[in-house]
Design an enzyme around this catalytic site. Structure first.
Site, mmCIF file in Angstrom:
data_model
loop_
_atom_site.group_PDB
_atom_site.id
_atom_site.type_symbol
_atom_site.label_atom_id
_atom_site.label_comp_id
_atom_site.label_asym_id
_atom_site.label_seq_id
_atom_site.Cartn_x
_atom_site.Cartn_y
_atom_site.Cartn_z
ATOM 1 N N CYS A 2 0.837 -1.194 0.000
ATOM 2 C CA CYS A 2 0.000 0.000 0.000
ATOM 3 C C CYS A 2 0.868 1.239 0.000
ATOM 4 O O CYS A 2 2.073 1.196 -0.213
ATOM 5 C CB CYS A 2 -0.901 0.027 1.240
ATOM 6 S SG CYS A 2 -1.678 -1.536 1.664
ATOM 7 N N ALA A 57 -4.204 -5.044 -2.830
ATOM 8 C CA ALA A 57 -4.573 -6.255 -2.105
ATOM 9 C C ALA A 57 -3.726 -7.440 -2.545
ATOM 10 O O ALA A 57 -3.757 -7.850 -3.707
ATOM 11 C CB ALA A 57 -6.056 -6.562 -2.314
ATOM 12 N N GLY A 81 3.191 -2.868 3.214
ATOM 13 C CA GLY A 81 4.235 -3.880 3.132
ATOM 14 C C GLY A 81 3.710 -5.287 3.279
ATOM 15 O O GLY A 81 2.526 -5.560 3.087
ATOM 16 N N ASP A 105 -1.915 -9.884 7.642
ATOM 17 C CA ASP A 105 -0.722 -9.627 8.443
ATOM 18 C C ASP A 105 -0.844 -8.306 9.210
ATOM 19 O O ASP A 105 -0.215 -8.121 10.251
ATOM 20 C CB ASP A 105 0.548 -9.648 7.595
ATOM 21 C CG ASP A 105 0.451 -8.801 6.333
ATOM 22 O OD1 ASP A 105 -0.624 -8.224 6.061
ATOM 23 O OD2 ASP A 105 1.454 -8.732 5.593
ATOM 24 N N GLY A 369 16.036 -10.592 -7.544
ATOM 25 C CA GLY A 369 17.337 -10.978 -6.987
ATOM 26 C C GLY A 369 18.031 -9.844 -6.259
ATOM 27 O O GLY A 369 19.205 -9.965 -5.896
#
Length: 632
Positions: A2, A57, A81, A105, A369
């Site tokens: 976000c 989302a 995050g 989360d 990476g």
């Protein structure tokens, strides 16, 4: 994933006004979260506070709406995050009797704070920037993750305190655009970016990585403290074979944790060591055909798609290859550069943006990476320590100036590709007999002496890196560990991570970097340096850990990385615009540069008298930003 915004006022302000201001800040970052938004405002006799967010989302699509609140409504959070270990943390909280309403989360962070306070932040493994308002304590907490993957800006004004994921939101809320910061100006024209805690604006700051800002709403003061106490690197007595197996296991674990998603996920596959390992591990751990994405260039010297094709075939991925030409990049320059909100002149930002734009048509999350070079010692510049030490032992200081000047003339090029000639000149210009060379080798725009040549004396800051030296307790970087620590707080936080965040989020794509794992970083810091760089073999232990999974010598193949032929563009398609920036009357009005010196620097490049690509590109990027901000 976000973007967040917030306001504190030092007086009671109508909730409607706070909400209106936050909504305006939110509108500027809709690209960071096109799926949803949310705003909340609180008022008391001593202050008013509001927080807002835009949501992309990724996890808990149905019930993950923000802001989120405690049961009594007295604690609120907005979060940007991903927390990779949130499921494990949730189980621990449930075992202690906590009940959850969502599967997100965000709620895990909130419950952790409710039960354990700010001490719980140390448990978070992820990339994040979040703010928590606690009406019980009359305090606000703003945090940023260990490496600084997610951005967070703030400023304390006379009557308010503002914070945001992007500078554009803060600028929108200020009555007057702040003046240029001399510190930010010096940092940019040395490094090509501005690392935390500074920005290009006076009085506006980036929250440093691995930090929590605690704002006391009763007296409107704040303090900043570290979340993780980072251990001083200390080499362990560990065999190479044991360390190699440990590295392999930790890389797999990190990739697994960073592949949790409720939306389609793939990988950026450049064909280099790091992205190839990430793609291989993800393919093996998911047990299905994954999507991989690479970008190629019609200009042969910039194209390396053959390497990514080989890996895609090896892992049997759904490979998407995008071939672009210079026009694709040139046509996007304006919007890409200005989206950074401050000067930023890493030429890799342009292809990274196009890569993100193309990838977003297929997936919402991409593993990269990024971070592998910092964690395992993979940059060419890490050779410089050995080279500088040997060179200064063999070549008298009095003779070095002659060699440097002769080499600059003999190795001059009209091409802006960073080939051997460029690297030799860069090395010779960075050689330092007082142990300060690494600060110049990371100065990708101007060395200290070059910056002194072009900047007005009252603005030039000769103590540019003193603060960073004190933070790291490293005055003269001489070891690989020193170089990596410097890069973590400068090159990584200030350059690599903003480049990826802004270009990907501009396209509403979330990028995750499995190598940016705190435990992996700290383990690498305990390894003998010969495990990371054996002779001239970079990332030695990482390659050894995975070499049996790739064709022979594949991981030893050289890769150049993203770049753009900006030196050519400056002489051609961008020439008229660039020439407008060196008009003496404009430069005099700016009051920043030595006019004659800057004009000569640019004209020498335009006439191909000398290749000043990266110095002139930095000047161009700064002027584009400056004219957009102050002269429209």
């Amino acid at each position: 994933m976000c973007g967040i915004n917030g306001i504190v006022t030092k007086k009671t302000t109508a909730k409607e006004l706070i909400t209106k201001q936050l909504s305006a800040m939110n509108d500027l970052i809709i690209h960071r979260g096109p799926d949803d938004d949310g705003v909340v405002a609180f008022s008391s006799d001593q202050y008013s506070i509001g927080m807002a967010m835009r949501r992309l989302a990724i996890i808990d699509l149905a019930s993950g709406k923000q802001p989120m609140y405690s049961e009594d409504g007295k604690i609120a959070i907005v979060f940007n995050g991903e927390i990779y270990n949130y499921r494990q943390l949730k189980k621990e909280l449930e075992a202690r009797g906590n009940v959850f309403k969502t599967t997100s989360d965000t709620e895990v962070i909130l419950k952790l704070y409710e039960t354990q306070g700010t001490a719980s932040f140390v448990k978070l493994d992820g990339m994040y920037a979040f703010s928590i308002y606690d009406a019980n304590l009359h305090k606000l907490y703003i945090t940023r993750d260990f490496f600084g993957e997610k951005p967070l800006y703030y400023t304390a004004q006379n009557d308010s305190f503002l914070w945001a994921s992007e500078l554009k939101s803060i600028k929108k809320s200020l009555k007057v655009i702040p003046p240029v910061s001399a510190k930010g100006l010096n940092l940019f024209f040395r490094l090509t970016y501005i690392p935390a805690p500074y920005t290009i604006y006076e009085g506006v700051y980036k929250l440093e990585a691995n930090r929590c800002l605690e704002y006391d709403l009763t007296n409107h003061s704040f303090r900043i403290f570290p979340i993780h106490e980072e251990p001083v690197p200390k080499t362990k007595d560990i065999s190479f074979d044991t360390a190699r197996k440990k590295v392999k296991d930790m890389v797999y674990e990190s990739i697994n944790s960073r592949s949790v998603s409720d939306v389609p996920l793939g990988t950026f596959l450049s064909g280099g060591v790091d992205s190839s390992i990430v793609s291989l591990c993800l393919s093996q751990s998911t047990g299905r055909k994954i999507d991989t994405f690479s970008i190629g260039f019609k200009k042969a010297s910039f194209d390396e798609t053959d390497k990514s094709r080989l890996v895609a075939k090896l892992i049997n991925s759904n490979h998407h290859e995008f071939i672009i030409d210079e026009d694709d990049l040139k046509n996007s320059i304006h919007e890409i550069l200005l989206n950074f909100d401050e000067p930023f002149s890493d030429t890799a930002a342009l292809p990274t943006h196009l890569m993100s734009h193309k990838t977003r048509q297929y997936v919402t999350v991409a593993l990269t990476g990024d971070g592998g070079d910092e964690v395992f010692g993979g940059y060419n510049k890490y050779y410089i320590g050995k080279m500088n030490q040997k060179y200064t032992q063999l070549v008298p200081k009095s003779f070095h100036g002659f060699i440097r000047n002769a080499a600059s003339a003999l190795l001059a090029t009209k091409d802006d590709h960073r080939g051997k000639r460029f690297k030799i000149r860069k090395l010779l210009n960075a050689v330092d007999y007082n142990g300060q060379f690494y600060w110049d080798i990371i100065s990708l725009a101007n060395t200290e002496n070059q910056l002194r040549e072009i900047m007005l004396p009252h603005l030039f800051d000769n103590s540019l890196f003193e603060e960073y030296k004190e933070k790291l307790n490293i005055d003269k970087p001489v070891s690989l560990t020193h170089f990596r620590l410097v890069d973590k707080i400068l090159s990584l936080e200030g350059g690599m991570l903003p480049k990826v965040d802004r270009t990907s989020m501009m396209n509403s794509l979330e990028c995750r970097a499995p190598f940016l794992n705190r435990e992996l970083w700290e383990f690498a810091n305990t390894l003998p340096e010969s495990y990371l760089m054996k002779g001239w073999n970079k990332k030695y232990i990482l390659k050894e850990a995975f070499k049996d999974q790739f064709p022979e010598n594949f991981l030893e193949r050289r890769k150049s990385g993203f770049g753009s032929p900006v030196g050519d563009w400056l002489r051609m398609s961008l020439r008229t615009e660039l020439e407008s920036y060196i008009e003496p009357q404009k430069l005099e009005k700016q009051g920043l540069f030595k006019i004659d010196t800057v004009v000569k620097l640019v004209k020498d490049h335009l006439s191909s008298k000398s290749d000043n690509t990266f110095r002139v590109w930095a000047f161009y990027c700064f002027q584009k930003w400056y004219h957009h901000q102050y002269m429209q």
